[in-house]
Scaffold this motif. Structure first.
Motif, PDB file in Angstrom:
ATOM      1  N   LEU A   1       0.836  -1.201   0.000  1.00 29.10           N
ATOM      2  CA  LEU A   1       0.000   0.000   0.000  1.00 29.10           C
ATOM      3  C   LEU A   1       0.872   1.252   0.000  1.00 29.10           C
ATOM      4  O   LEU A   1       1.836   1.338   0.766  1.00 29.10           O
ATOM      5  CB  LEU A   1      -0.906   0.019   1.237  1.00 29.10           C
ATOM      6  CG  LEU A   1      -2.029  -1.013   1.277  1.00 29.10           C
ATOM      7  CD1 LEU A   1      -2.622  -1.076   2.682  1.00 29.10           C
ATOM      8  CD2 LEU A   1      -3.111  -0.669   0.271  1.00 29.10           C
ATOM      9  N   ASN A   2       0.517   2.209  -0.825  1.00 26.05           N
ATOM     10  CA  ASN A   2       1.193   3.510  -0.786  1.00 26.05           C
ATOM     11  C   ASN A   2       0.427   4.512  -1.641  1.00 26.05           C
ATOM     12  O   ASN A   2      -0.359   4.143  -2.514  1.00 26.05           O
ATOM     13  CB  ASN A   2       2.647   3.405  -1.285  1.00 26.05           C
ATOM     14  CG  ASN A   2       2.750   2.752  -2.648  1.00 26.05           C
ATOM     15  OD1 ASN A   2       1.833   2.834  -3.461  1.00 26.05           O
ATOM     16  ND2 ASN A   2       3.867   2.084  -2.912  1.00 26.05           N
ATOM     17  N   GLY A   3       0.638   5.785  -1.357  1.00 30.16           N
ATOM     18  CA  GLY A   3       0.117   6.853  -2.182  1.00 30.16           C
ATOM     19  C   GLY A   3      -1.378   7.039  -2.207  1.00 30.16           C
ATOM     20  O   GLY A   3      -1.907   7.673  -3.118  1.00 30.16           O
ATOM     21  N   LEU A   4      -2.107   6.534  -1.203  1.00 36.79           N
ATOM     22  CA  LEU A   4      -3.569   6.639  -1.254  1.00 36.79           C
ATOM     23  C   LEU A   4      -4.064   8.069  -1.075  1.00 36.79           C
ATOM     24  O   LEU A   4      -5.228   8.359  -1.369  1.00 36.79           O
ATOM     25  CB  LEU A   4      -4.198   5.745  -0.178  1.00 36.79           C
ATOM     26  CG  LEU A   4      -3.954   4.238  -0.304  1.00 36.79           C
ATOM     27  CD1 LEU A   4      -4.711   3.487   0.768  1.00 36.79           C
ATOM     28  CD2 LEU A   4      -4.343   3.733  -1.679  1.00 36.79           C
ATOM     29  N   MET A   5      -3.188   8.953  -0.619  1.00 39.58           N
ATOM     30  CA  MET A   5      -3.570  10.350  -0.478  1.00 39.58           C
ATOM     31  C   MET A   5      -3.618  11.078  -1.828  1.00 39.58           C
ATOM     32  O   MET A   5      -4.082  12.217  -1.904  1.00 39.58           O
ATOM     33  CB  MET A   5      -2.603  11.059   0.472  1.00 39.58           C
ATOM     34  CG  MET A   5      -3.015  12.453   0.891  1.00 39.58           C
ATOM     35  SD  MET A   5      -4.476  12.504   1.952  1.00 39.58           S
ATOM     36  CE  MET A   5      -3.743  12.140   3.549  1.00 39.58           C
TER      37      MET A   5
END
Length: 496
Positions: free
Chosen positions: A355-359
């Motif tokens: 998971l990464n960059g969900l913002m």
């Protein structure tokens, strides 16, 4: 007025269970949950803050030969938890997937859990409490076993065995109290342990605490909890952590602290130590997790330890903090599990490494990320959110009696910030995978539960009086029975 909180969901559960249409079942369940929430709010605003006794009481003779009566009542300890139960039931129903298989059974079981929890909070007869305490056992087992994850069978069976053992121990303690005291009734106001030998009181209190400790859950009785939380669907996890665990902490204050005031001074230091260990254990294990849902599960174990430390201290502030922490924990945990469920549904994984960059405002999940930041801050006790108000009262009330366990809890509160920073840094920030990161946008129906919970968490953080005003008179009354205990424990701490 109180019977409606039990009978309405029971009748609705039967009707929903025989409904053929899944959408109709969901609508009926949601309408029932909404009605219950409105009814509990009405009771809350009719509540007399100057009265420390039971209110809206109901009494019917049921099985007199065995001492069982239908005795209901509510006070500042149970009233906020009744509102929490109704609110989170509505959140669970609303946030469940529209295409849930076997929807009629699913929503019927949720309503049965609601009825069982409400009945346990309202029961003023020890046997009646046990009956309602066990009522949620089979429904929750089925909710995990049928709609859970890959290891749902193992997790459901583990939950069933642990919870059944918890009920047996609690029943044994209640039977022992009634038998040794010579009471022919299990009505709470007719049973007293004051004339029992000290050793008998200690044995009964220990059995009761072990049974309640399983339900809370506390270390080392917690091992069913992470598996059940992780394998349950996110809505069912909200039931487990946001509502069910409160039966254990409620029983700790209602029956442990209030029924055994003479022996509480003896077990209080040990309970404070166990609470501090649970807080630290939960925090350290949360830091070590790669699954964000399991991280939240261990976080829950840690935060329930605050309640034990506060109850052990037994001051008016600490008891007030214990009840406030129950409500705050339920709201925050419900928001976290709801958001984790959305992330898993949209991204397809719960692993921190993936998971990464969900913002990212264009291709990510910016609203979910923003609310996840808020939930992490609330859990870490950041001022302006409900978690701070509850934890501050716990620390302020517990420190004069048990300074070292309280300091450990404060240190663990810092560790909470550590593991949520890890979670947020890896999930919300960083670069998105340009090939895979095309996540579906949230619909308004998916946003509503998280937004409602966030608004409540923020409002109660800014206006904590709306949380504690209902609890304060009852908390003061409960603590007043332990004033000699507080003096003795304080003297022992000072001498050491």
């Amino acid at each position: 007025m109180l019977s409606a909180l039990i009978l309405v969901p029971l009748v609705a559960a039967i009707i929903v269970g025989f409904t053929k249409s899944g959408q109709t079942a969901r609508t009926l369940a949601l309408s029932t949950a909404g009605l219950l929430f409105v009814w509990t709010l009405w009771l809350l605003f009719q509540f007399d803050l100057s009265d420390t006794g039971l209110q809206f009481s109901e009494y019917l003779t049921w099985a007199e030969p065995i001492g069982l009566s239908y005795s209901l009542g509510t006070d500042g300890l149970s009233m906020p938890l009744l509102v929490l139960n109704a609110l989170l039931t509505g959140v669970v129903v609303y946030s469940s997937k529209a295409n849930t298989p076997r929807a009629s059974l699913y929503y019927g079981l949720i309503l049965l859990v609601n009825a069982g929890v409400a009945g346990a909070f309202l029961a003023q007869n020890l046997l009646l409490f046990v009956l309602f305490f066990e009522l949620e056992l089979i429904p929750l087992y089925l909710l995990i076993a049928i709609w859970g994850g890959e290891k749902r069978g193992y997790a459901a069976m583990k939950f069933l065995l642990y919870t059944a053992l918890s009920g047996i121990l609690i029943l044994a303690a209640f039977l022992g109290v009634a038998w040794l005291s010579g009471s022919f009734s299990f009505d709470y106001d007719s049973i007293s342990t004051e004339n029992l030998p000290l050793r008998a009181q200690l044995i009964l209190l220990t059995v009761l605490l072990v049974g309640l400790g399983i339900k809370i859950p506390l270390v080392p009785l917690h091992t069913w909890s992470p598996d059940a939380y992780v394998e349950a669907s996110p809505p069912v996890a909200i039931l487990l952590g946001g509502i069910l665990a409160k039966l254990g902490t409620y029983g700790l204050v209602r029956f442990g602290l209030q029924m055994f005031p003479n022996t509480w001074e003896i077990v209080a230091p040990g309970l404070a130590l166990i609470g501090a260990i649970s807080v630290m254990y939960g925090s350290l294990n949360a830091i070590a997790q790669n699954d964000i849902k399991r991280m939240v599960a261990y976080s829950s174990i840690g935060h329930m330890g605050y309640v034990l430390v506060a109850a052990a201290a037994g001051t008016d502030l600490s008891v007030l903090g214990a009840v406030a922490q129950m409500v705050a924990h339920g709201l925050i945990l419900a928001l976290l599990f709801n958001l984790v469920g959305i992330v898993e549904d949209k991204v397809g994984t719960r692993e921190l490494q993936l998971l990464n960059g969900l913002m990212n405002p264009v291709r990510g999940l910016p609203l979910v990320s923003g609310l996840l930041v808020m939930a992490g801050m609330a859990s870490a006790g950041i001022p302006g959110l409900v978690g701070f108000a509850a934890e501050f009262i716990v620390f302020q009330g517990s420190f004069p009696i048990f300074p070292i366990p309280t300091l450990i809890c404060i240190l663990s509160s810092g560790l909470t910030a550590v593991y949520f920073v890890i979670l947020l840094n890896r999930t919300c920030f960083g670069k998105l995978n340009n090939e895979l990161a095309y996540y579906d946008r949230l619909t308004w129906s998916e946003r509503v539960p998280a937004l409602v919970l966030s608004v409540i968490i923020l409002f109660l953080g800014i206006q904590p009086n709306w949380l504690i005003r209902w609890m304060e008179p009852t908390a003061t009354m409960l603590a007043s029975t332990l004033q000699p205990t507080q003096e003795i424990v304080a003297q022992n701490v000072t001498q050491r």
